[in-house]
Scaffold this motif. Structure first.
Motif, PDB file in Angstrom:
ATOM      1  N   THR A  39       0.861  -1.183   0.000  1.00 58.91           N
ATOM      2  CA  THR A  39       0.000   0.000   0.000  1.00 58.91           C
ATOM      3  C   THR A  39       0.894   1.229   0.000  1.00 58.91           C
ATOM      4  N   ILE A  40       0.857   1.989  -1.083  1.00 53.83           N
ATOM      5  CA  ILE A  40       1.744   3.132  -1.256  1.00 53.83           C
ATOM      6  C   ILE A  40       0.923   4.426  -1.270  1.00 53.83           C
ATOM      7  N   VAL A  41       1.387   5.406  -0.504  1.00 54.69           N
ATOM      8  CA  VAL A  41       0.807   6.749  -0.565  1.00 54.69           C
ATOM      9  C   VAL A  41       1.653   7.554  -1.552  1.00 54.69           C
ATOM     10  N   HIS A  42       1.064   7.903  -2.677  1.00 55.11           N
ATOM     11  CA  HIS A  42       1.804   8.585  -3.742  1.00 55.11           C
ATOM     12  C   HIS A  42       1.774  10.097  -3.519  1.00 55.11           C
ATOM     13  N   LEU A  43       2.893  10.642  -3.043  1.00 57.23           N
ATOM     14  CA  LEU A  43       3.036  12.090  -2.903  1.00 57.23           C
ATOM     15  C   LEU A  43       4.235  12.580  -3.705  1.00 57.23           C
ATOM     16  N   GLU A  44       4.654  11.811  -4.690  1.00 57.84           N
ATOM     17  CA  GLU A  44       5.865  12.147  -5.435  1.00 57.84           C
ATOM     18  C   GLU A  44       5.596  12.984  -6.688  1.00 57.84           C
ATOM     19  N   LEU A  45       4.462  12.808  -7.334  1.00 59.76           N
ATOM     20  CA  LEU A  45       4.208  13.497  -8.599  1.00 59.76           C
ATOM     21  C   LEU A  45       3.375  14.753  -8.393  1.00 59.76           C
ATOM     22  N   GLY A  46       3.671  15.770  -9.185  1.00 63.09           N
ATOM     23  CA  GLY A  46       2.852  16.978  -9.181  1.00 63.09           C
ATOM     24  C   GLY A  46       1.704  16.832 -10.152  1.00 63.09           C
ATOM     25  N   ALA A 309       0.570  21.495   9.089  1.00 62.38           N
ATOM     26  CA  ALA A 309       0.348  21.317  10.524  1.00 62.38           C
ATOM     27  C   ALA A 309       0.805  19.944  10.987  1.00 62.38           C
ATOM     28  N   GLY A 310       0.495  18.923  10.189  1.00 58.56           N
ATOM     29  CA  GLY A 310       0.872  17.566  10.582  1.00 58.56           C
ATOM     30  C   GLY A 310       2.373  17.368  10.628  1.00 58.56           C
ATOM     31  N   LEU A 311       3.083  17.884   9.640  1.00 60.02           N
ATOM     32  CA  LEU A 311       4.534  17.726   9.609  1.00 60.02           C
ATOM     33  C   LEU A 311       5.215  18.541  10.699  1.00 60.02           C
ATOM     34  N   ASN A 312       4.717  19.740  10.942  1.00 63.86           N
ATOM     35  CA  ASN A 312       5.321  20.568  11.990  1.00 63.86           C
ATOM     36  C   ASN A 312       5.108  19.998  13.384  1.00 63.86           C
ATOM     37  N   ALA A 313       4.146  19.104  13.529  1.00 67.46           N
ATOM     38  CA  ALA A 313       3.914  18.476  14.832  1.00 67.46           C
ATOM     39  C   ALA A 313       4.892  17.336  15.108  1.00 67.46           C
ATOM     40  N   HIS A 354       7.950   2.298   4.781  1.00 68.55           N
ATOM     41  CA  HIS A 354       6.719   2.897   5.288  1.00 68.55           C
ATOM     42  C   HIS A 354       5.694   3.205   4.196  1.00 68.55           C
ATOM     43  N   GLY A 355       6.038   2.966   2.952  1.00 66.89           N
ATOM     44  CA  GLY A 355       5.063   3.102   1.882  1.00 66.89           C
ATOM     45  C   GLY A 355       4.642   4.523   1.558  1.00 66.89           C
ATOM     46  N   VAL A 356       5.547   5.490   1.732  1.00 65.46           N
ATOM     47  CA  VAL A 356       5.260   6.876   1.360  1.00 65.46           C
ATOM     48  C   VAL A 356       6.253   7.290   0.280  1.00 65.46           C
ATOM     49  N   ALA A 357       5.753   7.662  -0.873  1.00 60.89           N
ATOM     50  CA  ALA A 357       6.600   8.081  -1.984  1.00 60.89           C
ATOM     51  C   ALA A 357       6.791   9.587  -1.925  1.00 60.89           C
ATOM     52  N   ALA A 358       8.020  10.020  -1.640  1.00 64.71           N
ATOM     53  CA  ALA A 358       8.391  11.429  -1.601  1.00 64.71           C
ATOM     54  C   ALA A 358       9.704  11.586  -2.346  1.00 64.71           C
ATOM     55  N   ILE A 359      10.110  12.825  -2.602  1.00 64.97           N
ATOM     56  CA  ILE A 359      11.305  13.086  -3.395  1.00 64.97           C
ATOM     57  C   ILE A 359      12.399  13.672  -2.510  1.00 64.97           C
ATOM     58  N   ASP A 360      13.585  13.102  -2.600  1.00 63.25           N
ATOM     59  CA  ASP A 360      14.757  13.632  -1.909  1.00 63.25           C
ATOM     60  C   ASP A 360      15.018  15.063  -2.358  1.00 63.25           C
ATOM     61  N   ARG A 385      -2.701   9.833   6.211  1.00 60.61           N
ATOM     62  CA  ARG A 385      -1.987   8.561   6.284  1.00 60.61           C
ATOM     63  C   ARG A 385      -0.476   8.791   6.145  1.00 60.61           C
ATOM     64  N   ALA A 386      -0.104   9.682   5.234  1.00 56.66           N
ATOM     65  CA  ALA A 386       1.315   9.967   5.018  1.00 56.66           C
ATOM     66  C   ALA A 386       1.948  10.593   6.246  1.00 56.66           C
ATOM     67  N   VAL A 387       1.272  11.538   6.874  1.00 58.66           N
ATOM     68  CA  VAL A 387       1.830  12.192   8.067  1.00 58.66           C
ATOM     69  C   VAL A 387       2.082  11.171   9.172  1.00 58.66           C
ATOM     70  N   ALA A 388       1.139  10.269   9.364  1.00 53.96           N
ATOM     71  CA  ALA A 388       1.320   9.242  10.397  1.00 53.96           C
ATOM     72  C   ALA A 388       2.528   8.360  10.090  1.00 53.96           C
ATOM     73  N   ARG A 389       2.706   8.016   8.835  1.00 52.35           N
ATOM     74  CA  ARG A 389       3.835   7.162   8.459  1.00 52.35           C
ATOM     75  C   ARG A 389       5.167   7.917   8.534  1.00 52.35           C
ATOM     76  N   VAL A 390       5.149   9.195   8.185  1.00 49.73           N
ATOM     77  CA  VAL A 390       6.376   9.989   8.309  1.00 49.73           C
ATOM     78  C   VAL A 390       6.768  10.111   9.773  1.00 49.73           C
ATOM     79  N   ALA A 391       5.788  10.348  10.637  1.00 47.20           N
ATOM     80  CA  ALA A 391       6.072  10.439  12.072  1.00 47.20           C
ATOM     81  C   ALA A 391       6.673   9.132  12.584  1.00 47.20           C
TER      82      ALA A 391
END
Length: 401
Positions: A39-46, A309-313, A354-360, A385-391
């Motif tokens: 299960t992948i959360v796709h946050l890599e593409l614009g 807000a989620g990331l800053n927490a 963690h199944g979150v697609a982000a870009i370096d 879902r992504a914020v929880a996995r990043v945390a």
């Protein structure tokens, strides 16, 4: 004929000057993991998570069914060139239809602009962090990319840009709102860029693809609207981001009149023409109802606020609020440095573990180290879902794998 035992001919040296685009590499890997059942959360593409407006789709289908799929003039059909000219005039840019070149994507328009403006040994000022295709294209054209940074608000840093202008500087590439940071210049800062271009005799290539995706005001200002840069700016824009028309591959270039004929010859050599049924869809997008644009901008604002807000927490994460586009560019340095980790390693762990697609962040230049780019052109549930996995990933960081 070559066979498996025959060495292939050597490629031309110029191809080695090109570099890829990190988002597409991550997308390929994320897609492969998804095929494996992950299960992948796709946050890599614009890429907007909606389809183009119905009236845009209907016009493309109508035109195609009526046989509007033949060769047309290389610069574009008159109706689209006129609609584009009217649109840029609404931003204060003095332009007529005969200054418009329609292209198969805004990326192609950037490439044509660079091919037209950059000579061997010319220095090209590019944003760092910035869209990785800019320095790639500059190198391909024989130029030397020189990065300039972003300011405290993640907008292009005009002071740094000015400090890097030298005797060999020929071109300034501007992208506001910026990809990957989402930072945007105000009118005063944009006017400074225009004045610098005039003072130093520079060509400005301004990639305005996110100009409608701003969260204060109607449109981001363009240097082409200011006297000092009117006759030395190549304005690039397109339909992918604002109108959710990524697969249509429709963009354009607005240039000073003396540039249009040579640019059109370049287009003839490069793509001949853009399919007319695609261009008809562009006319419908610009001249038809703008409801989708307004609703998506409101949705992006809500998603931006949720993600920031989620990331800053998360302890060790600092995420500035972007003024435009649909990206955040949080800084993970505080969490990474004590463990001797890089943002590339974090991006790898986020995807693989963690199944979150982000870009370096380094994919966007050296100044991106310690940061990741997340797109919020996705549903709020995906962002939560992504914020929880990043945390979870940040909490579990260690030197050991």
């Amino acid at each position: 004929m070559l066979d498996a035992t025959t060495a292939a001919p050597a490629l031309a040296d110029r191809l080695a000057r090109l570099s890829g685009e990190g988002a597409l590499d991550v997308f390929r890997r994320a897609t492969a993991l998804k095929r494996e059942g992950r299960t992948i959360v796709h946050l890599e593409l614009g890429a907007p998570d909606v389809d183009a407006a119905p009236h845009v789709v209907d016009e493309a289908v109508r035109a195609l069914r009526e046989g509007d799929a033949r060769y047309v003039a290389p610069a574009g059909i008159p109706a689209l060139r006129e609609a584009i000219a009217a649109d840029v005039r609404s931003r204060g840019v003095e332009a007529d239809a005969d200054q418009v070149l329609v292209t198969p994507s805004a990326k192609t328009a950037v490439f044509y602009a660079m091919l037209a403006a950059v000579g061997a040994g010319d220095e090209v000022l590019v944003p760092d962090p910035g869209f990785p295709i800019y320095p790639s294209m500059a190198r391909f054209c024989g130029g030397v990319p020189v990065g300039y940074g972003v300011d405290a608000h993640n907008a292009p840093d005009v002071d740094d840009l000015e400090a890097r202008i030298g005797p060999r500087t020929r071109v300034v590439v501007l992208n506001s709102p910026n990809n990957p940071t989402g930072g945007a210049l105000d009118a005063a800062a944009t006017a400074r860029v225009a004045a610098l271009a005039e003072r130093h005799g520079l060509v400005v290539v301004t990639d305005d693809i996110y100009s409608r995706l701003v969260y204060e005001g109607d449109r981001a200002p363009s240097p082409a609207a200011f006297d000092g840069a009117r006759d030395r700016t190549l304005l690039v824009d397109g339909f992918s981001k604002t109108y959710a028309m990524t697969g249509y591959r429709l963009g354009y270039l607005v240039a000073p009149r003396p540039w249009l004929e040579p640019l059109t010859t370049l287009a003839i050599n490069g793509h001949t023409c853009v399919p007319p049924f695609i261009q008809r869809a562009g006319v419908a997008a610009l001249t038809g109802p703008q409801d989708l644009v307004a609703s998506q901008r409101a949705a992006y604002r809500a998603r931006r606020d949720l993600l920031v807000a989620g990331l800053n927490a998360i302890p060790g994460v600092r995420c500035p609020t972007p003024a435009g586009a649909f990206y955040v560019f949080p800084d993970f340095s505080e969490a990474l440095a004590p463990r001797g980790l890089t943002s590339r390693e974090l991006a790898h762990r986020l995807l693989e573990d963690h199944g979150v697609a982000a870009i370096d962040g380094r994919a966007f230049g050296a100044r991106g180290e310690g940061r990741l780019r997340f797109s919020f052109a996705s549903a709020e549930a995906d962002l939560e879902r992504a914020v929880a996995r990043v945390a979870e990933a940040v909490a579990g960081l260690s030197v050991e794998r």
